[in-house]
Structures are given as structure tokens and as C-alpha cells.
Design an enzyme around this catalytic site. Structure first.
Site, PDB file in Angstrom:
ATOM      1  N   ASP A 117      40.693  50.292  38.109  1.00  0.00           N
ATOM      2  CA  ASP A 117      41.869  49.818  38.823  1.00  0.00           C
ATOM      3  C   ASP A 117      43.084  50.495  38.176  1.00  0.00           C
ATOM      4  O   ASP A 117      43.391  51.646  38.457  1.00  0.00           O
ATOM      5  CB  ASP A 117      41.907  48.293  38.748  1.00  0.00           C
ATOM      6  CG  ASP A 117      43.024  47.663  39.570  1.00  0.00           C
ATOM      7  OD1 ASP A 117      43.828  48.406  40.134  1.00  0.00           O
ATOM      8  OD2 ASP A 117      43.109  46.416  39.629  1.00  0.00           O
ATOM      9  N   ASP A 182      33.988  40.043  40.794  1.00  0.00           N
ATOM     10  CA  ASP A 182      34.323  38.647  41.098  1.00  0.00           C
ATOM     11  C   ASP A 182      35.785  38.488  41.482  1.00  0.00           C
ATOM     12  O   ASP A 182      36.611  39.374  41.280  1.00  0.00           O
ATOM     13  CB  ASP A 182      34.079  37.771  39.863  1.00  0.00           C
ATOM     14  CG  ASP A 182      35.172  37.973  38.805  1.00  0.00           C
ATOM     15  OD1 ASP A 182      35.450  39.144  38.448  1.00  0.00           O
ATOM     16  OD2 ASP A 182      35.777  36.981  38.368  1.00  0.00           O
TER      17      ASP A 182
HETATM   18  P1  IMP Z   1      41.935  47.912  34.922  1.00  0.00           P
HETATM   19  O1  IMP Z   1      41.979  47.701  33.458  1.00  0.00           O
HETATM   20  O2  IMP Z   1      43.201  47.621  35.624  1.00  0.00           O
HETATM   21  O3  IMP Z   1      41.363  49.265  35.340  1.00  0.00           O
HETATM   22  O4  IMP Z   1      40.992  46.787  35.483  1.00  0.00           O
HETATM   23  C1  IMP Z   1      39.673  46.908  35.404  1.00  0.00           C
HETATM   24  C2  IMP Z   1      38.989  45.555  35.389  1.00  0.00           C
HETATM   25  O5  IMP Z   1      39.670  44.574  36.210  1.00  0.00           O
HETATM   26  C3  IMP Z   1      37.656  45.755  36.019  1.00  0.00           C
HETATM   27  O6  IMP Z   1      36.706  45.981  35.023  1.00  0.00           O
HETATM   28  C4  IMP Z   1      37.420  44.469  36.752  1.00  0.00           C
HETATM   29  O7  IMP Z   1      36.792  43.544  35.899  1.00  0.00           O
HETATM   30  C5  IMP Z   1      38.783  43.939  37.092  1.00  0.00           C
HETATM   31  N1  IMP Z   1      39.157  44.284  38.474  1.00  0.00           N
HETATM   32  C6  IMP Z   1      40.096  45.161  38.890  1.00  0.00           C
HETATM   33  N2  IMP Z   1      40.182  45.202  40.228  1.00  0.00           N
HETATM   34  C7  IMP Z   1      39.240  44.350  40.680  1.00  0.00           C
HETATM   35  C8  IMP Z   1      38.835  43.947  42.002  1.00  0.00           C
HETATM   36  O8  IMP Z   1      39.347  44.399  43.050  1.00  0.00           O
HETATM   37  N3  IMP Z   1      37.841  43.038  42.064  1.00  0.00           N
HETATM   38  C9  IMP Z   1      37.247  42.508  40.958  1.00  0.00           C
HETATM   39  N4  IMP Z   1      37.591  42.851  39.706  1.00  0.00           N
HETATM   40  C10 IMP Z   1      38.579  43.769  39.571  1.00  0.00           C
END
Ligand code: IMP
Ligand code: MG
Length: 207
Positions: A117, A182
Site C-alpha cells: 500500500d 482483512d
Molecule cells: P503499507 O505499510 O502502507 O504498505 O501497508 C501494508 C499493510 O497494510 C499490509 O501488509 C496490510 O496488512 C495492510 N493493508 C493495506 N491496504 C490494505 C487493504 O486494502 N486491505 C487489507 N489490508 C491492507
């Protein structure tokens, strides 16, 4: 996008990736990984809990079906968003890492994650594996990569630095759930990936 099965939870908006699409893509990724690591002898899949467990379980068997290398398994837990969804315009976030059962020094590691994300989680785990564990090699395998619509400047930089070697699908900037992912700990066991109705999960104003 396809229709939800009749009687599905009303908090789901649509099916983004069907079971068939997921299985086909995971088989392709498994075959590529098997071919790429064929000569390495041994690879350690490091799954990021909790979201990556379903993907990793299917990917591991796809690698074996494709005649891939011997595989060891480790899991790390990275705490980021707690039980809810991200806030708008986030610029950074603490990520805590724990859970390895032994050292990974010198090993060929494939980090397996459910979704990229904003990139905080993968960037932090990647740095940890390289700097603290001193792995021999590190590649990233991510089922879903979110196409961010309006990332903060720091997030845009982070995302440019994080280009996974193996990607299942690019998905829109919506909250998705199922196949391990989730929302508030729900829907991990859906066999498909669904877009959720975010309004059903936002806290009510004033409460
Ligand atoms: P980041 O650190 O922003 O890249 O977020 C990554 C983590 O956030 C992932 O490992 C997921 O656990 C959670 N996450 C981000 N977007 C989503 C989504 O759309 N659905 C579910 N979990 C998400
Ligand atoms: Mg995750």
C-alpha cells in the site's frame, strides 16, 4: 470485477479478483519463482503475518508443483494499522517487527506480503532483513500492489524505491479484503478478493 455470490455480506461491494483468477496467477508466480531459484538450492519464504498466510500457503505449493527449490519457512509479524483502515494522507508509521525463529544470515530470502500500500511495512522489513539479519539475497513477492491516487510526497518516494520482483495484481486505491486480507480482522477466509464498502467501517462522526 464480478458479482458477489448470492447472500454475501452486505459490507462487501464487489468481487475484485475471483478464486480462479487468484489461483491462475499464483500458479504463474510459483512457476517463475521455481525457475528463478532453481540453481540456488534453497530459498527461505518469509511471510508477513497475518495477511500473507493464505497467499503463502498457495504459493508454496505452486513452487513445489513447478519443481522448485527446497523451501524453508519463516514468518514475521509487522504491526501497522491495528484493527482499522489507514488515515488519509499518512506520511509515516511505526512498524514493529518480530517472530523469526532463527537467524537468516547469508540465506536467499523471498519476502512474501499480501499487499503493498504505502510501503512502510515492506520498507521496514526489508531494511531489517538486510541490515540486522544480513540475508544473502532478498527479493519481494507481493500479491497485490495498490495504485495510490494521491500519495504524500514521502510515500511516493518510498513506493518508487520498492519495486517487487514478483507481483500478482495491481489493484485500485480502495480497501480490499479476502484471501488473507482483512478489514478489522474480518473476511480473511473469503476465497476471493473483494472491495469493501468503506463507509460500513468508518467510525461514526462524534462517537
Ligand atoms: P503499507 O505499510 O502502507 O504498505 O501497508 C501494508 C499493510 O497494510 C499490509 O501488509 C496490510 O496488512 C495492510 N493493508 C493495506 N491496504 C490494505 C487493504 O486494502 N486491505 C487489507 N489490508 C491492507
Ligand atoms: Mg500485511
Amino acid at each position: 470485477m464480478s458479482d458477489l455470490p448470492a447472500g454475501s455480506d452486505p459490507r462487501l461491494a464487489s468481487v475484485l479478483l475471483s478464486e480462479v483468477q487468484l489461483q491462475r496467477r499464483v500458479a504463474e508466480l510459483g512457476a517463475r519463482i521455481a525457475a528463478d531459484y532453481g540453481g540456488a538450492g534453497r530459498v527461505t519464504l518469509v511471510g508477513v503475518l497475518k495477511g500473507a498466510w493464505v497467499f503463502l500457503a498457495d504459493l508454496a505449493r505452486a513452487i513445489r508443483r513447478a519443481g522448485g527449490p527446497a523451501v524453508d519457512y519463516e514468518f514475521v509479524r509487522a504491526s501497522t494499522y491495528g484493527t482499522g483502515m489507514k488515515g488519509a494522507g499518512e506520511e509515516g508509521r511505526e512498524v514493529r517487527i518480530e517472530g523469526l525463529s532463527g537467524p537468516l544470515t547469508g540465506k536467499h530470502v523471498l519476502l512474501v506480503e499480501d499487499i503493498l500500500d504505502q510501503g512502510f511495512t515492506l520498507a521496514r522489513i526489508r531494511a531489517y532483513l538486510c541490515e540486522q539479519e544480513r540475508v544473502g539475497s532478498l527479493k519481494l513477492c507481493v500479491l497485490l500492489v495498490k495504485a495510490l491516487e494521491a500519495p504524500a510526497a514521502t510515500v511516493a518516494v518510498l513506493r518508487r524505491q520498492l519495486v517487487p520482483e514478483y507481483v500478482g495484481f495491481e489493484v485500485p486505491d480502495r480497501w480490499v479484503a479476502g484471501y488473507g486480507l482483512d478489514v478489522g480482522e474480518e473476511f480473511r477466509d473469503l476465497p476471493y478478493v473483494a472491495v469493501i464498502r468503506e463507509e460500513c467501517f468508518r467510525p461514526c462522526r462524534g462517537s
